[in-house]
Enzyme design. Structure first.
Site, PDB file in Angstrom:
ATOM      1  N   HIS A 252      -3.868   7.137   3.028  1.00  0.00           N
ATOM      2  CA  HIS A 252      -4.137   5.871   2.339  1.00  0.00           C
ATOM      3  C   HIS A 252      -5.572   5.472   2.668  1.00  0.00           C
ATOM      4  O   HIS A 252      -6.009   5.516   3.809  1.00  0.00           O
ATOM      5  CB  HIS A 252      -3.150   4.817   2.828  1.00  0.00           C
ATOM      6  CG  HIS A 252      -3.491   3.433   2.377  1.00  0.00           C
ATOM      7  ND1 HIS A 252      -3.835   3.139   1.071  1.00  0.00           N
ATOM      8  CD2 HIS A 252      -3.543   2.258   3.055  1.00  0.00           C
ATOM      9  CE1 HIS A 252      -4.076   1.845   0.967  1.00  0.00           C
ATOM     10  NE2 HIS A 252      -3.918   1.276   2.158  1.00  0.00           N
TER      11      HIS A 252
ATOM     12  N   ASN B  72     -10.023  -0.417  -0.697  1.00  0.00           N
ATOM     13  CA  ASN B  72      -8.573  -0.293  -0.575  1.00  0.00           C
ATOM     14  C   ASN B  72      -7.919  -0.662  -1.904  1.00  0.00           C
ATOM     15  O   ASN B  72      -7.901  -1.831  -2.284  1.00  0.00           O
ATOM     16  CB  ASN B  72      -8.086  -1.209   0.555  1.00  0.00           C
ATOM     17  CG  ASN B  72      -6.598  -1.078   0.820  1.00  0.00           C
ATOM     18  OD1 ASN B  72      -5.875  -0.471   0.033  1.00  0.00           O
ATOM     19  ND2 ASN B  72      -6.146  -1.647   1.921  1.00  0.00           N
TER      20      ASN B  72
ATOM     21  N   CYS C 104       0.823  -1.227   0.000  1.00  0.00           N
ATOM     22  CA  CYS C 104       0.000   0.000   0.000  1.00  0.00           C
ATOM     23  C   CYS C 104       0.849   1.265   0.000  1.00  0.00           C
ATOM     24  O   CYS C 104       0.358   2.341  -0.326  1.00  0.00           O
ATOM     25  CB  CYS C 104      -0.934   0.012   1.206  1.00  0.00           C
ATOM     26  SG  CYS C 104      -2.042  -1.394   1.233  1.00  0.00           S
TER      27      CYS C 104
HETATM   28  N1  ACO Z   1     -18.905  -9.780   7.044  1.00  0.00           N
HETATM   29  C1  ACO Z   1     -19.433 -10.172   8.215  1.00  0.00           C
HETATM   30  N2  ACO Z   1     -18.694 -10.600   9.254  1.00  0.00           N
HETATM   31  C2  ACO Z   1     -17.356 -10.633   9.080  1.00  0.00           C
HETATM   32  C3  ACO Z   1     -16.745 -10.254   7.866  1.00  0.00           C
HETATM   33  C4  ACO Z   1     -17.579  -9.822   6.823  1.00  0.00           C
HETATM   34  N3  ACO Z   1     -17.084  -9.408   5.637  1.00  0.00           N
HETATM   35  N4  ACO Z   1     -15.413 -10.384   8.008  1.00  0.00           N
HETATM   36  C5  ACO Z   1     -15.186 -10.832   9.250  1.00  0.00           C
HETATM   37  N5  ACO Z   1     -16.372 -10.992   9.909  1.00  0.00           N
HETATM   38  C6  ACO Z   1     -16.605 -11.458  11.266  1.00  0.00           C
HETATM   39  C7  ACO Z   1     -15.456 -12.244  11.836  1.00  0.00           C
HETATM   40  O1  ACO Z   1     -15.542 -13.602  11.435  1.00  0.00           O
HETATM   41  C8  ACO Z   1     -15.678 -12.072  13.314  1.00  0.00           C
HETATM   42  O2  ACO Z   1     -16.689 -12.951  13.727  1.00  0.00           O
HETATM   43  P1  ACO Z   1     -16.639 -13.632  15.180  1.00  0.00           P
HETATM   44  O3  ACO Z   1     -16.670 -12.506  16.162  1.00  0.00           O
HETATM   45  O4  ACO Z   1     -17.859 -14.487  15.180  1.00  0.00           O
HETATM   46  O5  ACO Z   1     -15.347 -14.397  15.209  1.00  0.00           O
HETATM   47  C9  ACO Z   1     -16.231 -10.647  13.427  1.00  0.00           C
HETATM   48  O6  ACO Z   1     -16.710 -10.305  12.116  1.00  0.00           O
HETATM   49  C10 ACO Z   1     -15.218  -9.607  13.887  1.00  0.00           C
HETATM   50  O7  ACO Z   1     -14.047  -9.785  13.107  1.00  0.00           O
HETATM   51  P2  ACO Z   1     -12.791  -8.849  13.306  1.00  0.00           P
HETATM   52  O8  ACO Z   1     -11.702  -9.272  12.351  1.00  0.00           O
HETATM   53  O9  ACO Z   1     -12.446  -8.762  14.761  1.00  0.00           O
HETATM   54  O10 ACO Z   1     -13.399  -7.443  12.843  1.00  0.00           O
HETATM   55  P3  ACO Z   1     -12.742  -6.027  12.918  1.00  0.00           P
HETATM   56  O11 ACO Z   1     -13.605  -5.104  13.643  1.00  0.00           O
HETATM   57  O12 ACO Z   1     -11.295  -6.095  13.291  1.00  0.00           O
HETATM   58  O13 ACO Z   1     -12.802  -5.567  11.397  1.00  0.00           O
HETATM   59  C11 ACO Z   1     -11.339  -5.415   9.507  1.00  0.00           C
HETATM   60  C12 ACO Z   1     -12.121  -6.336  10.429  1.00  0.00           C
HETATM   61  C13 ACO Z   1     -12.306  -4.512   8.786  1.00  0.00           C
HETATM   62  C14 ACO Z   1     -10.565  -6.259   8.500  1.00  0.00           C
HETATM   63  C15 ACO Z   1     -10.365  -4.549  10.342  1.00  0.00           C
HETATM   64  O14 ACO Z   1      -9.632  -5.356  11.231  1.00  0.00           O
HETATM   65  C16 ACO Z   1      -9.432  -3.775   9.472  1.00  0.00           C
HETATM   66  O15 ACO Z   1      -9.818  -2.934   8.700  1.00  0.00           O
HETATM   67  N6  ACO Z   1      -8.117  -3.982   9.618  1.00  0.00           N
HETATM   68  C17 ACO Z   1      -7.140  -3.310   8.816  1.00  0.00           C
HETATM   69  C18 ACO Z   1      -6.843  -4.172   7.689  1.00  0.00           C
HETATM   70  C19 ACO Z   1      -6.499  -3.428   6.438  1.00  0.00           C
HETATM   71  O16 ACO Z   1      -6.969  -2.357   6.160  1.00  0.00           O
HETATM   72  N7  ACO Z   1      -5.655  -4.072   5.643  1.00  0.00           N
HETATM   73  C20 ACO Z   1      -5.338  -3.597   4.374  1.00  0.00           C
HETATM   74  C21 ACO Z   1      -3.910  -3.545   4.121  1.00  0.00           C
HETATM   75  S1  ACO Z   1      -3.047  -2.656   5.296  1.00  0.00           S
HETATM   76  C22 ACO Z   1      -3.638  -1.205   5.089  1.00  0.00           C
HETATM   77  O17 ACO Z   1      -3.953  -0.874   3.966  1.00  0.00           O
HETATM   78  C23 ACO Z   1      -3.761  -0.355   6.251  1.00  0.00           C
END
Ligand code: ACO
Length: 324
Positions: free
Chosen positions: A251, A281, A114
């Site tokens: 970003h 993203n 990224c």
């Molecule tokens: N739809 C519904 N439920 C989902 C989905 C989905 N698409 N994806 C995951 N879940 C569920 C999980 O299974 C979990 O269920 P559980 O509680 O029964 O186990 C629940 O939602 C919570 O999951 P988490 O991973 O804890 O959710 P979180 O609030 O952390 O959000 C996310 C996830 C959006 C990926 C977040 O962690 C995030 O944005 N992280 C940064 C990642 C990123 O942006 N990466 C890109 C590259 S790096 C960068 O560009 C910064």
């Protein structure tokens, strides 16, 4: 007199096909509400079967050159940030060069996930500053949809395809005031694609359905912490107060990460360029895409002070301070 580089023009491009959250509801166990509240994303664009990173890049590059009042024949350096090259080689920079119908100038790609665009900008800025380039084309482009695992709801809802470009030209005054780059490979296992050429190439050849791997929660925490330190560093090293910043152009990964960075700067969200809702993203493409959008819709004006910041796989992270 010091030589600097300045942003002479910007351009961007999103493929025509749009994939909405409602579309994803039909293919994986997710909801529009979950995606919007956790990420801010509403839709993403997906490259067509005949499109590639270099074809997306060509659209963005031509638009950037047009806005700078320059022609492809003026370009004497091409630097492309991408994680999704058309081919393993030749590099995407040279494929873009060929598409633009220009020959002979250095053209190369670099990969910093990224952060690819900010890394490319930093490199091109130095070429211009030292007098080796008078018209540098800097591109961030991705076709992430090609390697996303479309059955993995935790990652497939996040990413999209697109391209953005800057044209840099020499100037007596900044321009690009400073760039600050960092990386730390100890975080590799939090965000990576499991195969490459010297490792796991047989899996690639056997059409493995594996997609990128991410511990989203952990990435989120490190991203917020690291971007906060990066903002402090950028302000301190350049003698800038938070209140001097006209626009934060972050970003575009996740609205909650963007909001945390804005809070750190005490910037109201009205001074933050947010486009993540429209394209998800797009990795290396996201910053030039966002900045070009805000230039074209009249938010960003000449003379304003812009802080660009990014964070991505590696981990890599970096900022650019620009007097537009
Ligand atoms: N739809 C519904 N439920 C989902 C989905 C989905 N698409 N994806 C995951 N879940 C569920 C999980 O299974 C979990 O269920 P559980 O509680 O029964 O186990 C629940 O939602 C919570 O999951 P988490 O991973 O804890 O959710 P979180 O609030 O952390 O959000 C996310 C996830 C959006 C990926 C977040 O962690 C995030 O944005 N992280 C940064 C990642 C990123 O942006 N990466 C890109 C590259 S790096 C960068 O560009 C910064």
């Amino acid at each position: 007199m010091n030589r600097y580089s300045r942003v002479a023009g910007t351009g961007s491009y999103l493929p025509e096909r749009v994939l909405t959250n409602a579309d994803l509801e039909r293919s994986v166990d997710t909801t529009d509400e979950w995606i919007r509240t956790r990420t801010g994303i509403e839709r993403r664009h997906i490259a067509g079967p005949d499109e590639t990173s270099s074809s997306l890049a060509e659209h963005a590059a031509r638009r950037a050159l047009k806005s700078a009042g320059l022609a492809p024949s003026d370009v004497d350096l091409i630097v492309v940030g991408t994680t999704t090259p058309d081919l393993i080689f030749p590099n995407t920079g040279t494929l873009l060069q060929q598409r633009l119908g220009i020959h002979g100038c250095p053209a190369f790609s670099l990969e910093a996930a990224c952060s690819g665009f900010i890394y490319a900008l930093s490199v091109a800025d130095k070429y211009v500053r030292c007098g080796e380039s008078k018209c540098a084309l800097v591109v961030g482009v991705e076709c992430l949809s090609r390697f996303v695992d479309w059955t993995d709801r935790a990652t497939c809802v996040l990413f999209g395809d697109g391209a953005g470009a800057f044209v840099l030209t020499p100037a007596d005054e900044p321009g690009v005031i400073a760039t600050h780059l960092h990386s730390d490979g100890k975080y590799k296992d939090l965000l990576y694609f499991p195969y490459g050429v010297s490792s796991g190439f047989d899996k690639l050849r056997s059409n493995s359905t594996d997609g990128l791997k991410m511990l989203g929660n952990e990435v989120f925490k490190v991203a917020v912490r690291t971007l906060s330190r990066l903002v402090d560093e950028t302000l301190a090293k350049n003698g800038i107060e938070r209140s001097d910043i006209d626009w934060l152009v972050p970003h575009q990964a996740n609205l909650r990460i963007i909001q945390a960075a804005a809070d750190k700067l005490d910037l109201p969200m009205e001074k933050v360029v947010v486009t993540v809702q429209d394209h998800g993203n797009t990795s290396a493409a996201s910053i030039p895409l966002a900045l070009d959008t805000a230039v074209r819709d009249g938010r960003i004006h000449r003379g304003q002070l812009l802080l660009l910041e990014t964070f991505g796989g590696g981990f890599t992270w970096g900022s650019a301070l620009i007097r537009y």
